[in-house]
Motif scaffolding. Structure first.
Motif, mmCIF file in Angstrom:
data_model
loop_
_atom_site.group_PDB
_atom_site.id
_atom_site.type_symbol
_atom_site.label_atom_id
_atom_site.label_comp_id
_atom_site.label_asym_id
_atom_site.label_seq_id
_atom_site.Cartn_x
_atom_site.Cartn_y
_atom_site.Cartn_z
ATOM 1 N N LEU A 94 -17.258 47.743 -11.561
ATOM 2 C CA LEU A 94 -17.613 46.788 -12.367
ATOM 3 C C LEU A 94 -19.232 46.889 -12.531
ATOM 4 N N HIS A 109 -9.282 38.106 -8.062
ATOM 5 C CA HIS A 109 -10.169 37.199 -8.893
ATOM 6 C C HIS A 109 -9.696 35.952 -9.382
ATOM 7 N N ALA A 127 -13.852 43.462 -7.688
ATOM 8 C CA ALA A 127 -12.929 41.954 -7.786
ATOM 9 C C ALA A 127 -11.513 42.287 -7.153
ATOM 10 N N THR A 140 -12.344 46.028 -19.169
ATOM 11 C CA THR A 140 -10.870 45.356 -18.636
ATOM 12 C C THR A 140 -10.988 43.998 -18.306
ATOM 13 N N TYR A 141 -12.291 44.058 -17.554
ATOM 14 C CA TYR A 141 -12.451 42.463 -17.069
ATOM 15 C C TYR A 141 -12.572 41.242 -18.246
ATOM 16 N N ARG A 142 -13.364 41.632 -19.368
ATOM 17 C CA ARG A 142 -13.666 41.036 -20.557
ATOM 18 C C ARG A 142 -12.175 40.460 -21.150
ATOM 19 N N PHE A 149 -17.343 38.187 -7.032
ATOM 20 C CA PHE A 149 -17.155 39.345 -6.832
ATOM 21 C C PHE A 149 -17.878 39.693 -5.525
ATOM 22 N N ASN A 208 -17.954 44.845 -18.961
ATOM 23 C CA ASN A 208 -16.902 45.662 -18.497
ATOM 24 C C ASN A 208 -15.679 45.449 -19.133
ATOM 25 N N TYR A 215 -7.312 38.854 -11.243
ATOM 26 C CA TYR A 215 -7.743 40.370 -11.669
ATOM 27 C C TYR A 215 -8.278 41.032 -10.611
ATOM 28 N N SER A 216 -8.151 42.338 -10.414
ATOM 29 C CA SER A 216 -8.487 43.232 -9.341
ATOM 30 C C SER A 216 -9.110 44.478 -10.180
ATOM 31 N N GLY A 217 -10.441 44.715 -9.747
ATOM 32 C CA GLY A 217 -11.129 45.929 -10.441
ATOM 33 C C GLY A 217 -12.273 46.525 -9.710
#
Length: 510
Positions: A396, A384, A381, A452-454, A416, A450, A391-393
């Motif tokens: 995932l 996002h 992401a 950190t995303y949650r 995504f 996931n 959000y960047s990650g």
């Protein structure tokens, strides 16, 4: 050859799956190379393996408890109900068609027996110990001739059987005695012990009943397992969903999941429910959605039928009104397809309808095709935009299980980017986010697993509500592993493991 033990029940939902999970972890703790096995599973909760095969979710939990990556050999036949007494039949991870109950039991099931036999032989070669789960009851005399999951499997695997009864629902003694009475003599001989499950109260008061059972049946009572609440372990089917229906806590964040008739993969929301500041409630037919902080449209085994359910029960207009008034909405897989303008089914893969209008919250259409997409995926992401979290990650993790392909009628922001599919590098956009950032759809099951995303999503919901972000990131996998250990500890205390080992060593199933 591996040593084997099989768990069968006096009925469905007596705890076979969870006790199989417990034994897998116990044997792993005891140094065994152990694997679960269930020949045939009927469930709407499924999972995709690393090789892209689809299997029942319960065997995934059991494999995790055993310290293994799940493989389709652990569950070679999966039945996914589609409605009207029909199921999609999945063999070795791939769909072979939709069949009625009569077509399957009277014509197909024994054809799958060869595959079941091959899987048992492979597991015998690769493992020290096999823990086998049955289905329903072995005493269902109308199904015995075509059975490929209970006593026939016990004989193929050389597995002694432990018979489980659920004392919490009442009638446990009668169900045990009745089940044994309905079995053929050779089947009855395979049962080497009895387990009383889901017991509440003073076990000393149960002692006379246990003594009676042993005298009446000639079978030893292996143990009594207490009723276990909130295990933190993935559930298999919609029966276990009933336990989630009423919220058990009042929390700062209220998340409403539509309890669709064909809901699938509701384990997508367990990680959300396990957060201390979240209440996940399932909105049943006739209940109002209310004013939640987030609405989720879950996966569905029959998107068209569930869309019609929303329409005919007044939820369609309620969802549209809430979304347009600023309530965030997420659709996952089938729920994502419902968010578009139309769902088309020209090959009638799900129903007899050519098309059904969607909610129109995303400018897209979905077209169903016969080929099913099943992949484990890794996604990224970048800035996002859902809820404005930016959000960047990377990495995932999740998985895809869907038959529809979604097309956009105008440009949209993707949710995504999928970067690996079944281990192969790709660059594929997934899902969509509305221009206002309040509606999101994705095909990725398990996206909220996931950590950190949650938490980024939950903290954005908190800020929208005037609450301070928590910023506390839970390790979902570590919590799940700890849950397997807790389960194993409780079950080990309740069962006579020395007797179970003796039964397995004697290999009386041969």
């Amino acid at each position: 050859m591996a040593k084997a033990i099989m768990l069968q029940g006096t009925s469905s939902h007596v705890g076979k799956s969870i006790l199989t999970t417990a034994l897998c972890r116990i044997f792993k703790q005891d140094g065994q190379k152990v694997t679960p096995f269930k020949a045939q599973n009927m469930a709407l909760n499924s999972y995709v393996t690393k090789t892209g095969g689809e299997m029942g979710r319960a065997q995934v939990a059991q494999a995790e408890a055993a310290g293994l990556d799940p493989t389709v050999e652990m569950n070679p036949v999966l039945l996914k109900p589609t409605g009207n007494s029909c199921s999609q039949v999945i063999v070795m991870g791939k769909p072979v068609g939709n069949m009625s109950a009569k077509e399957y039991h009277a014509g197909y099931s024994l054809k799958a027996l060869g595959v079941v036999t091959e899987c048992i032989q492979k597991l015998h070669q690769d493992f020290d110990t096999i823990v086998i789960e049955g289905a329903g009851s072995p005493a269902e005399v109308n199904l015995k001739d075509n059975d490929i999951v209970n006593m026939r499997v016990a004989k193929l695997a050389g597995a002694p059987v432990l018979l489980i009864a659920d004392i919490d629902r009442g009638g446990a003694l009668a169900s045990i005695v009745g089940t044994l009475e309905l079995l053929d003599p050779d089947e009855r001989a395979l049962i080497k012990g009895l387990i009383i499950n889901k017991f509440r109260g003073d076990i000393t008061l149960l002692k006379p009943a246990l003594d009676f059972l042993e005298v009446k049946t000639g079978k030893p009572v292996i143990g009594v397992v207490p009723h276990l609440d909130r295990l933190g372990i993935d559930d298999e089917d919609s029966v276990s969903l009933e336990d989630k229906e009423q919220p058990e806590k009042v929390s700062e964040l209220d998340i409403a999941v539509l309890r669709l008739p064909k809901i699938s993969n509701f384990t997508d929301f367990d990680a959300l429910a396990n957060e201390s500041d979240v209440q996940v409630r399932y909105v049943r037919q006739g209940e109002a959605i209310g004013k939640p902080d987030l609405i989720i449209l879950p996966g569905s085994k029959n998107t068209t039928e569930d869309l019609l359910y929303l329409r005919h029960n007044g939820y369609e207009q309620e969802l549209i009104k809430l979304a347009k008034s600023g309530t965030p909405l997420v659709g996952i897989c089938g729920g994502y397809q419902m968010l578009g303008r139309e769902v088309q089914d020209p090959e009638h893969t799900e129903s007899d309808l050519d098309k059904v209008m969607g909610l129109g919250l995303i400018d897209s259409i979905t077209i169903f095709e016969a080929n099913k997409v099943t992949h484990q995926v890794k996604a990224a992401a970048c800035n996002h935009k859902f809820l404005g979290i930016n959000y960047s990650g990377h990495n995932l993790a999740g998985y895809e299980i869907h038959m529809g392909r979604t097309q956009f009628l105008s440009p949209v922001d993707a949710a995504f980017t999928i970067v690996t599919r079944s281990g192969k590098s790709v660059q594929l956009t997934d899902g969509a986010i509305s221009a206002d950032g309040l509606v999101m759809g994705t095909y990725i099951h398990g996206i909220f697993d996931n950590d950190t995303y949650r938490r980024a999503v939950l903290d954005a919901l908190r800020v929208r509500k005037g609450l301070a972000p928590l910023g506390v990131i839970k390790d979902t996998q570590a919590l799940k592993d700890a849950a397997y250990n807790r389960l194993a500890d409780v079950v080990r205390q309740g069962l006579d493991m020395d007797l179970i080992y003796r039964i397995m060593n004697e290999n009386n199933g041969r």
